[in-house]
Design an enzyme around this catalytic site. Structure first.
Site, PDB file in Angstrom:
ATOM      1  CG  ASP A  43      83.006  24.989  10.869  1.00 10.25           C
ATOM      2  OD1 ASP A  43      83.208  24.589  12.010  1.00 10.25           O
ATOM      3  OD2 ASP A  43      83.661  25.914   9.883  1.00 10.25           O
ATOM      4  CE1 TYR A  87      86.522  30.319  12.959  1.00  8.74           C
ATOM      5  CE2 TYR A  87      87.804  30.470  11.344  1.00  8.74           C
ATOM      6  CZ  TYR A  87      87.078  29.821  11.787  1.00  8.74           C
ATOM      7  OH  TYR A  87      86.890  28.616  12.121  1.00  8.74           O
ATOM      8  CG  HIS A 145      83.066  21.067  14.853  1.00  8.09           C
ATOM      9  ND1 HIS A 145      81.962  21.665  15.337  1.00  8.09           N
ATOM     10  CD2 HIS A 145      84.207  21.277  13.686  1.00  8.09           C
ATOM     11  CE1 HIS A 145      82.361  22.461  13.965  1.00  8.09           C
ATOM     12  NE2 HIS A 145      83.363  22.952  13.252  1.00  8.09           N
TER      13      HIS A 145
END
Length: 320
Positions: free
Chosen positions: A103, A233, A298
């Site tokens: 990730d 982010y 994921h």
């Protein structure tokens, strides 16, 4: 947990918490969002038993590692700088190390290989392929155009907004909802209906997360908050701008890549074509293999830890 040792190391101006076990060549494990060193518990124990020194930090902003206040302190350069300083501090005898990322940890691992290939022996990366700099596509605006304003990456951009909304349901609860998201569809977080289902009952944990595991994650994030994690982010566009000098650069270290076909990253627009039709191999010329595991989500290293440990061991064994 089974002989895993913990210490705090001063690196790149911050205090970093690391978990480690074993002796031998170093494997540096880089966790994603919203995770911690703990996400690698199965790999730390498994690879340490096979003759490696497994080293898993809490990245900047997470867990026991310092969380600088300013959003601008979470760029790719800051985080890669942390890792180089950490390696110099804890493994000064090893010029090159093995690296594993998942990730956001995978994104950071690609940056590490791009900026400092001289420090990486080989990379085993999970869930997020290398996305080269493209001057035509600003990341956040591109996702916004595809997915709209409720897409999680877009929702995470405004400082303080998601902290407040997650705070309303409890940060620990929010983290567990995120860690339990195991479908290949885009993740939307509409205001007032964050996870699309009632939040008054217990979290529907996946089979690979025990109540003890869930409690560890929830407790850590309740303690630290989630701003540091969200700040990664908030640097997507800044990292894109900073990457301009690496236009058309390739990843020049040996790589193996693995992801699940039920990973929400795999179903992003253009991703399957990029991975399977030559683009990925063009940008990562020493890509040995890109494996897509059937019916895996994921959270691949926690969902099928023994399979991932075996693939990792088999790949790294080629470089002794």
């Amino acid at each position: 947990m089974e002989g895993i040792q913990h210490k705090t190391v001063r690196a790149n101006g911050i205090n970093m918490h690391i978990a480690e076990k074993g002796q031998g060549p170093v494997i540096l494990f880089l966790h994603g969002f919203p995770e911690l060193w703990y996400s690698w518990r199965h790999q730390i124990i498994g690879l340490a038993s096979l003759g490696y020194r497994a080293l898993a930090p809490d990245l900047r902003g997470y867990g026991g590692t310092d969380a600088p206040a300013s959003i601008e302190s979470y760029t790719c350069f800051h985080v890669v700088g942390d890792l180089i300083a950490l390696l110099d501090a804890v493994a000064p005898d090893q010029d090159k190390v093995f690296v594993v990322g998942h990730d956001w940890g995978a994104i950071i691992a690609w940056f590490l290989c791009l900026f400092r290939p001289d420090r990486v022996k080989a990379l085993f990366n999970l869930s997020v392929p290398f996305i080269p700099y493209n001057p035509k596509f600003k990341p956040v605006e591109t996702w916004q155009a595809f997915f709209g304003n409720d897409h999680y990456i877009v929702r995470f951009q405004e400082p303080g907004v998601m902290e407040a909304e997650f705070g309303e349901i409890g940060v620990g609860r929010a983290v567990l909802e995120l860690l339990s998201y195991r479908v290949p569809d885009p993740l939307y977080l509409p205001k007032g209906n964050l996870f699309g289902h009632p939040l008054d009952g217990p979290v529907d944990l996946p089979p690979w997360l025990s109540n003890q595991d869930a409690n560890y994650f929830a407790t850590q994030f309740e303690k630290t908050g989630i701003s540091g994690a969200l700040n990664y982010y908030r640097n997507f566009n800044r990292n894109w701008e900073l990457s301009a000098p690496w236009l058309r650069s390739q990843i020049k270290v040996p790589v193996k890549f693995v992801m699940g076909d039920r990973d929400l990253v795999y179903t992003m627009p253009g991703m399957k074509e990029y991975i399977h039709n030559g683009g990925f191999k063009r940008d990562v010329p020493f890509l040995e293999e890109a494996v897509v595991m059937k019916e895996v989500s994921h959270w691949i290293n926690e969902e099928i830890p023994h399979e991932i440990n075996k693939q990792m061991f088999d790949f790294f064994s080629k470089f002794h």
